[in-house]
Design an enzyme around this catalytic site. Structure first.
Site, PDB file in Angstrom:
ATOM      1  N   SER A 659       0.792  -1.227   0.000  1.00 39.42           N
ATOM      2  CA  SER A 659       0.000   0.000   0.000  1.00 39.42           C
ATOM      3  C   SER A 659       0.825   1.278   0.000  1.00 39.42           C
ATOM      4  O   SER A 659       0.288   2.367  -0.112  1.00 39.42           O
ATOM      5  CB  SER A 659      -0.966   0.009   1.182  1.00 39.42           C
ATOM      6  OG  SER A 659      -0.254   0.192   2.372  1.00 39.42           O
ATOM      7  N   LYS A 702      -5.821   3.933   9.037  1.00 41.36           N
ATOM      8  CA  LYS A 702      -4.975   4.850   8.287  1.00 41.36           C
ATOM      9  C   LYS A 702      -5.547   6.262   8.332  1.00 41.36           C
ATOM     10  O   LYS A 702      -4.830   7.251   8.503  1.00 41.36           O
ATOM     11  CB  LYS A 702      -4.858   4.387   6.836  1.00 41.36           C
ATOM     12  CG  LYS A 702      -3.974   3.155   6.710  1.00 41.36           C
ATOM     13  CD  LYS A 702      -3.943   2.653   5.291  1.00 41.36           C
ATOM     14  CE  LYS A 702      -2.959   1.507   5.161  1.00 41.36           C
ATOM     15  NZ  LYS A 702      -3.041   0.881   3.837  1.00 41.36           N
TER      16      LYS A 702
END
Ligand code: ADP
Length: 752
Positions: A659, A702
């Site tokens: 990611s 996140k």
């Protein structure tokens, strides 16, 4: 039999008369057996025909009119008629001659030997026939006489003897006798066998009884308490045990065996441990569940803030169970970072259902035997954790928490996950086999709950058996609620503080959450609150009756200096630095990626704590940049004449995963093109070689991390848009979210 001397008593008047008459004449009587013993006055048909002519040797008159006579058998005779029947019976008989003389000597000798041998065997089985008798037998050299003698001595029914008597020729007599002897040998040996068995049993019982009595006396002498032997105690416990018949029988056998082992031997200790384990296992013992839904809901809400999904699922489960009366327990696995209340909600589910609760910690379990137990032949063998857990629960329907199921691993010591599979598989777990216990254990009524930190680590087949419920990291606000409504109360109680003695203000808690902890869950927070409580307790104790109030300002008095300053957004826009968002097992974090470009030979270097997947995604980033170098006006030889170095600082927690792809690509492109990246932008997404952006996971964590770091704008893959919708407004507030599909979109937002 002819040649045999015998005496008997005579009492019937007619018979006595007959003897008197005989004594006056030739002193001979015809002796014959009566077929029916009860008949007082037998007629000719009531008598056997074959009898014996005997000489009377002696007559003794006894008291009460009985006469005892001594007779010697002389010759077989057959009754032909009864001549007179008044005072006594006068018989007409036909004398039968001994025919031995008509056989050759060899034949006779052959018969003698065969009979002796057979009879020897019979005698060996009948020790009460003394040696005297055997000697007499050897003295008889005449086959007929020998056979007659033997028959007379044998303890057989009179019908058998009559049959022999009726055999007239030597050959017939031989056949009848041999048959008789062989049959007797058979019967006697069978009889002896039975006797021996019974005797053995009796002897053993008697011996045990005697020894036990002696033991009692010895114990008494030694002053030891003599109440009951262990075996007896076990037996009593066994009587009370609720279990199937087979189980009880097996335990009984073990107790019997235990009783016969020397109590000082190690084997005895093993047997004792085994029996104790068997007796403590809840074979058929169950506890009654509380099926009151309202109550369950109350308990769950009381113990935990939030965790709606878990609570809801538990209540659904209860409802189904109530409706079907016996629903198969689903196996629910709570997945989420540490400290998010997975273990403690399991405990409170048990409390809500009134179930016994056992926790089995699977972290670091590598050996299959830890699940399934060791065979008892091992020194120090123990039951596996499942059986031990059940024993600790004491009932067969507890709630069993398999903690950290993702941390089991398999190595050469066997396959732990397949053992767990057997535990969880409803097809198999009604007869789970523990190597130590040996008897199959029924796990079908156990309610299993499992916890895990990450789904990836759970072995696939196990995963298939479980229903996952995700427990995500807490937001600051959630943490605040948990701290105010649960943790403070809990810790105050734990540290002996009463209501009113300590109050921790909301702003103080918020500061603790921000400045003293960095975690997904609330474990560290709880510890910090505990610390405050302890310090406060001391102050209160030293300064009697004082009331302590903790505020934002004085928190440092209790906890020292702030530990974490949030990794804030960079102060200014820079070249070659991009901010990514990472997800780790302790929650979300931002990560800064630095890229330097310097003259060199076209080398590419990656440093910092990163995993393989991350390295590969950096390579993919480079390929992408090279493919678009024209559009960015990058010199043709650039990649041949320069080295690129990517570094990810602050790598305390190893990071991996694809990611960070777009972040690395952005940082590199910035370094190569010397264009600045905005300091208040963070991004996450996987990159493909052609610059497309693929979706990622852990969005909630996140986003939270970005917000905490003071980021204003985040780039999120377009395909994650629907996930973003599920995240609460509280988190998203104040954040600009840009959905990106390609690297171009990213750069549009990120580049100044
Ligand atoms: P995990 O098993 O997920 O690692 P724990 O169950 O050990 O976490 O939780 C750690 C502590 O935090 C426990 O004392 C628990 O009571 C508390 N806790 C966690 N989540 C909550 C919540 N939502 N409400 C109240 N207390 C919570």
């Amino acid at each position: 039999m002819p040649g045999i001397v015998a005496h008997f008593d005579v009492s019937r008047e007619r018979s006595i008369k007959a003897i008197e008459v005989a004594m006056m004449g030739e002193q001979k009587v015809f002796l014959v057996t009566q077929k029916d013993l009860e008949k007082e006055k037998p007629q000719i048909d009531d008598l056997y025909r074959m009898g014996i002519l005997a000489g009377i040797k002696q007559v003794v008159k006894m008291k009460n009119g009985i006469v005892r006579i001594l007779v010697e058998g002389e010759q077989r005779a057959e009754l032909s008629a009864l001549a007179q029947q008044q005072d006594y019976l006068l018989s007409e008989v036909f004398l039968i001659e001994e025919d031995a003389a008509s056989y050759s000597e060899e034949v006779q000798e052959g018969m003698i030997r065969a009979v002796r041998e057979a009879y020897g065997r019979y005698a060996a089985l009948n020790p009460r026939l003394g040696s005297d008798f055997l000697r007499q037998m050897t003295e008889l050299k005449d086959a007929g006489k020998l056979m007659d003698f033997i028959v007379s001595q044998m303890q057989v029914y009179y019908e058998e003897k009559q049959k022999y008597l009726e055999a007239v020729t030597l050959e017939e007599r031989y056949t009848v006798l041999m048959e008789l002897i062989l049959r007797e040998v058979n019967i006697t040996s069978i009889k002896n066998e039975f006797q021996a068995k019974v005797k053995e049993q009796v002897d053993q019982n008697q011996k045990e009884y005697l020894l036990r009595e002696q033991l009692k006396v010895i114990r008494e002498e030694l002053g030891e308490d003599n109440t009951e032997s262990d075996a007896d105690q076990f037996r009593q416990e066994l009587k009370k045990l609720k279990a199937k018949k087979e189980v009880k029988e097996k335990i009984k056998k073990e107790i019997d065996r235990f009783e016969h082992i020397n109590s000082n031997s190690s084997e005895s200790a093993v047997a004792r441990g085994y029996i104790e384990t068997l007796l403590e296992l809840p074979w058929d013992k169950t506890s009654k569940d509380n099926r009151d839904l309202k109550n369950a809901e109350k308990v769950l809400n009381h113990d935990h803030y939030g965790l709606e999904k878990v609570k809801e699922r538990m209540l659904e489960f209860l409802a189904v169970q109530n409706l079907t009366s016996k629903g198969e327990s689903p196996i629910i696995c709570l997945v989420g970072p540490p400290g998010t209340g997975k273990t403690s909600i399991a405990k409170s589910v048990a409390r809500a259902l009134d179930k016994k609760y056992v926790r089995i910690s699977l972290g670091g379990v590598r050996d299959e035997a830890e699940i399934r137990g060791h065979r008892r032949t091992y020194v120090g063998a123990m039951p596996g954790r499942i059986a031990a857990g059940l024993r600790a629960a004491g009932v067969k329907n507890p709630l069993m928490l398999l903690d950290e199921i993702d941390k089991v691993s398999s190595d050469y010591r066997g396959d732990t996950s397949s053992a767990l599979l057997e535990v969880l598989d409803s097809e198999q777990n009604h007869s789970f086999r523990d190597h130590y216990v040996e008897i199959p254990i029924d796990l079908s009524e156990v309610m299993f709950l499992a916890t895990a930190n990450s789904v990836q680590e759970i072995p696939r087949p196990l995963l298939d058996r479980m229903e996952l419920i995700e427990v995500t990291s807490y937001t600051e606000n959630e943490k605040l609620h948990i701290a105010m409504e649960h943790l403070t109360r809990k810790q105050m109680k734990k540290n002996g503080l009463k209501k009113g003695q300590l109050s921790i203000r909301e702003d103080a808690l918020a500061k603790v959450i921000r400045g003293y902890t960095k975690e997904a869950g609330v474990r560290g927070l709880e510890r910090k609150i505990g610390e405050i409580c302890r310090k406060a307790a001391r102050e209160i104790y030293e300064d009697n009756g004082k009331k302590v109030t903790v505020t934002k300002k004085n928190v440092s008095r209790f906890l020292g200096k702030e530990k974490y300053t949030f990794d804030m957004a960079n102060a200014s826009d820079e070249v070659g630095i991009a901010r990514g968002l990472a997800w780790t097992s302790v929650g979300g974090d931002t990560l800064e990626i630095e890229v330097n470009v310097m003259p060199g030979k076209g080398e590419f270097r990656l440093t910092g704590q990163l995993g393989d997947v991350m390295k590969e995604s950096a390579q993919a980033g480079i390929s992408y940049i090279r493919s678009v170098s024209k559009e960015f006006k990058i010199a043709k030889d650039f990649f041949r004449e320069n080295d690129i170095h990517i570094h990810i600082p602050e790598g305390a927690v190893p990071k991996d995963g694809p990611s960070a792809g777009i972040t690395m690509a952005a940082a590199m492109l910035s370094a190569v093109t010397k264009r600045k990246i905005r300091a208040d932008v963070a991004m996450t997404g996987e990159i493909t070689l052609r610059g497309r952006v693929l979706p990622i996971g852990g969005l909630k964590e996140k986003t939270l991390a970005a917000k905490n770091a003071g980021i204003k704008t985040i780039c999120v893959p377009k395909k994650n848009e629907k996930d973003m919708d599920e995240i609460s407004e509280e988190i998203k507030q104040g954040l600009e979210i840009v959905y990106v599909e390609t690297m171009e979109d990213v750069l549009k937002t990120a580049f100044v």
